[in-house]
Design a protein around this motif. Structure first.
Motif, PDB file in Angstrom:
ATOM      1  N   THR A 136      -0.118   3.852   6.993  1.00 50.62           N
ATOM      2  CA  THR A 136      -1.267   3.163   7.570  1.00 50.62           C
ATOM      3  C   THR A 136      -2.280   2.870   6.470  1.00 50.62           C
ATOM      4  O   THR A 136      -2.175   3.393   5.353  1.00 50.62           O
ATOM      5  CB  THR A 136      -1.913   4.007   8.680  1.00 50.62           C
ATOM      6  N   GLU A 137      -3.268   2.052   6.770  1.00 53.29           N
ATOM      7  CA  GLU A 137      -4.181   1.559   5.744  1.00 53.29           C
ATOM      8  C   GLU A 137      -5.382   2.495   5.557  1.00 53.29           C
ATOM      9  O   GLU A 137      -6.479   2.222   6.025  1.00 53.29           O
ATOM     10  CB  GLU A 137      -4.640   0.140   6.095  1.00 53.29           C
ATOM     11  N   PHE A 138      -5.127   3.590   4.881  1.00 56.93           N
ATOM     12  CA  PHE A 138      -6.228   4.455   4.449  1.00 56.93           C
ATOM     13  C   PHE A 138      -5.810   5.149   3.158  1.00 56.93           C
ATOM     14  O   PHE A 138      -4.623   5.278   2.848  1.00 56.93           O
ATOM     15  CB  PHE A 138      -6.593   5.485   5.523  1.00 56.93           C
ATOM     16  N   TYR A 139      -6.817   5.573   2.397  1.00 60.70           N
ATOM     17  CA  TYR A 139      -6.564   6.288   1.150  1.00 60.70           C
ATOM     18  C   TYR A 139      -6.909   7.762   1.347  1.00 60.70           C
ATOM     19  O   TYR A 139      -7.699   8.121   2.222  1.00 60.70           O
ATOM     20  CB  TYR A 139      -7.380   5.671   0.007  1.00 60.70           C
ATOM     21  N   LEU A 140      -6.282   8.595   0.534  1.00 58.43           N
ATOM     22  CA  LEU A 140      -6.427  10.041   0.697  1.00 58.43           C
ATOM     23  C   LEU A 140      -6.988  10.653  -0.582  1.00 58.43           C
ATOM     24  O   LEU A 140      -6.536  10.350  -1.697  1.00 58.43           O
ATOM     25  CB  LEU A 140      -5.078  10.683   1.017  1.00 58.43           C
ATOM     26  N   LEU A 141      -7.983  11.518  -0.418  1.00 60.47           N
ATOM     27  CA  LEU A 141      -8.558  12.293  -1.508  1.00 60.47           C
ATOM     28  C   LEU A 141      -8.414  13.769  -1.154  1.00 60.47           C
ATOM     29  O   LEU A 141      -8.889  14.207  -0.112  1.00 60.47           O
ATOM     30  CB  LEU A 141     -10.040  11.946  -1.696  1.00 60.47           C
TER      31      LEU A 141
END
Length: 334
Positions: A136-141
């Protein structure tokens, strides 16, 4: 060969737990002292270690052990991050009976005469693996330790691009107040390994903005086939193959710790996602597997044993030569 593992649990980072788990997998029947600091006092010497091999996981743990001449004491140091204080060089120099094993080239280069072996940090690449989830369209930190200005950089870059960012590994109370209700930020809090693996499998990419020697999330992400956006000017970046430099890769570098640089790299990844190949990420991560760690650590032990045998043989040879020659007056009389 009997083995004792000694651990202080001083940093409470995820990589610290990985190191301890890997050592326990290699020597499952070993004795253990002070697992994650329970009842442990670094000022108190432990004199009851009778094992042939002692492995400690920090300077504090190593300093607590009084070694006998016949024992081999190996200390595996944890990778240094932006949250760590510099190594206590005075303490290192005082531990003359300890053979150090280092996880990063930066540590190795600090004192070539004292640090004898290089072994890459262990990562559970068998567990962190690809799934069949639709990204899905999200970034992870993933934050390991305290919140830093570098972590804030990831928030600002995603805000600049209008992208969603999920933050894992740190509780909401430890984050700046303005992130609590940020429309583009999802606070996941501390996650167990299975929950974290699910996030790796779902996100578009993992952002690694810190200037560190080793970034555990970068390896775990690649092991899951996930692209990595990482700061280029640190040793941790060497674990990622940049597709801009190599045509294909497992991620992309950003050159400056500035919003415009990170945002530009994220945009480049979105334009050419096909240039990030999961198989390249798997190959990068495989170098850090528990199995590779076990092989390298055993080689470090064998190297030290071989050195001790050679040293003992040389001393005996010199002693024999001196005994054969005898005092000058005895040689004249003969």
């Amino acid at each position: 060969m009997s083995v004792t593992l000694v651990h202080t649990g001083v940093s409470h980072t995820r990589i610290e737990y990985c190191i301890w788990e890997a050592l326990n997998q290699i020597w499952p029947h070993s004795s253990t002292i002070a697992r994650f600091g329970t009842g442990f006092s670094p000022a108190r010497e432990i004199n009851s270690v009778d094992s042939d091999l002692i492995i400690s996981t920090s300077l504090e743990a190593a300093a607590s052990i009084k070694c006998q001449e016949h024992q081999l004491h190996m200390c595996y140091l944890e990778p240094r991050s932006s949250n760590h204080a510099p190594l206590n060089q005075q303490l290192i120099n005082s531990l003359t009976e300890v053979e150090f094993v280092v996880p990063t080239k930066t540590l190795q280069n600090q004192n070539r005469d004292r640090f004898t072996s290089f072994v890459k940090p262990p990562v559970d690449t068998d567990f962190f693996c690809s799934g069949f989830d639709q990204r899905t369209e999200f970034y992870l930190l993933v934050v390991d330790g305290q919140w830093t200005a570098s972590d804030q950089l990831a928030v600002n870059a995603c805000q600049e691009l209008g992208r969603s960012l999920s933050i894992a590994g740190i509780s909401a109370e430890q984050l700046p107040q303005d992130l609590q209700d940020h429309p583009l930020v999802e606070l996941l809090g501390p996650l167990d390994d299975q929950q974290l693996r699910d996030q790796y499998r779902l996100c578009s990419a993992v952002i690694c903005p810190r200037e560190v020697d080793f970034d555990l999330s970068a390896i775990e992400a690649q092991s899951c086939g996930t692209p990595v956006v990482i700061y280029s000017d640190c040793e941790a970046a060497r674990s990622v193959v940049c597709f801009e430099q190599n045509g294909l890769g497992s991620g992309i570098y950003f050159e400056e710790q500035a919003v415009v640089s990170l945002a530009s790299s994220i945009r480049e990844l979105e334009l050419r996602p096909q240039r990030c190949q999961p198989v390249i990420g798997w190959c990068c991560a495989a170098q850090f597997s528990f199995h590779q760690f076990q092989i390298a650590f055993n080689q470090a032990i064998a190297k030290e044993i071989a050195y001790r045998i050679q040293t003992a043989a040389r001393k005996k040879q010199i002693q024999d030569q001196q005994d054969d020659q005898g005092p000058a007056e005895e040689r004249i009389a003969a």
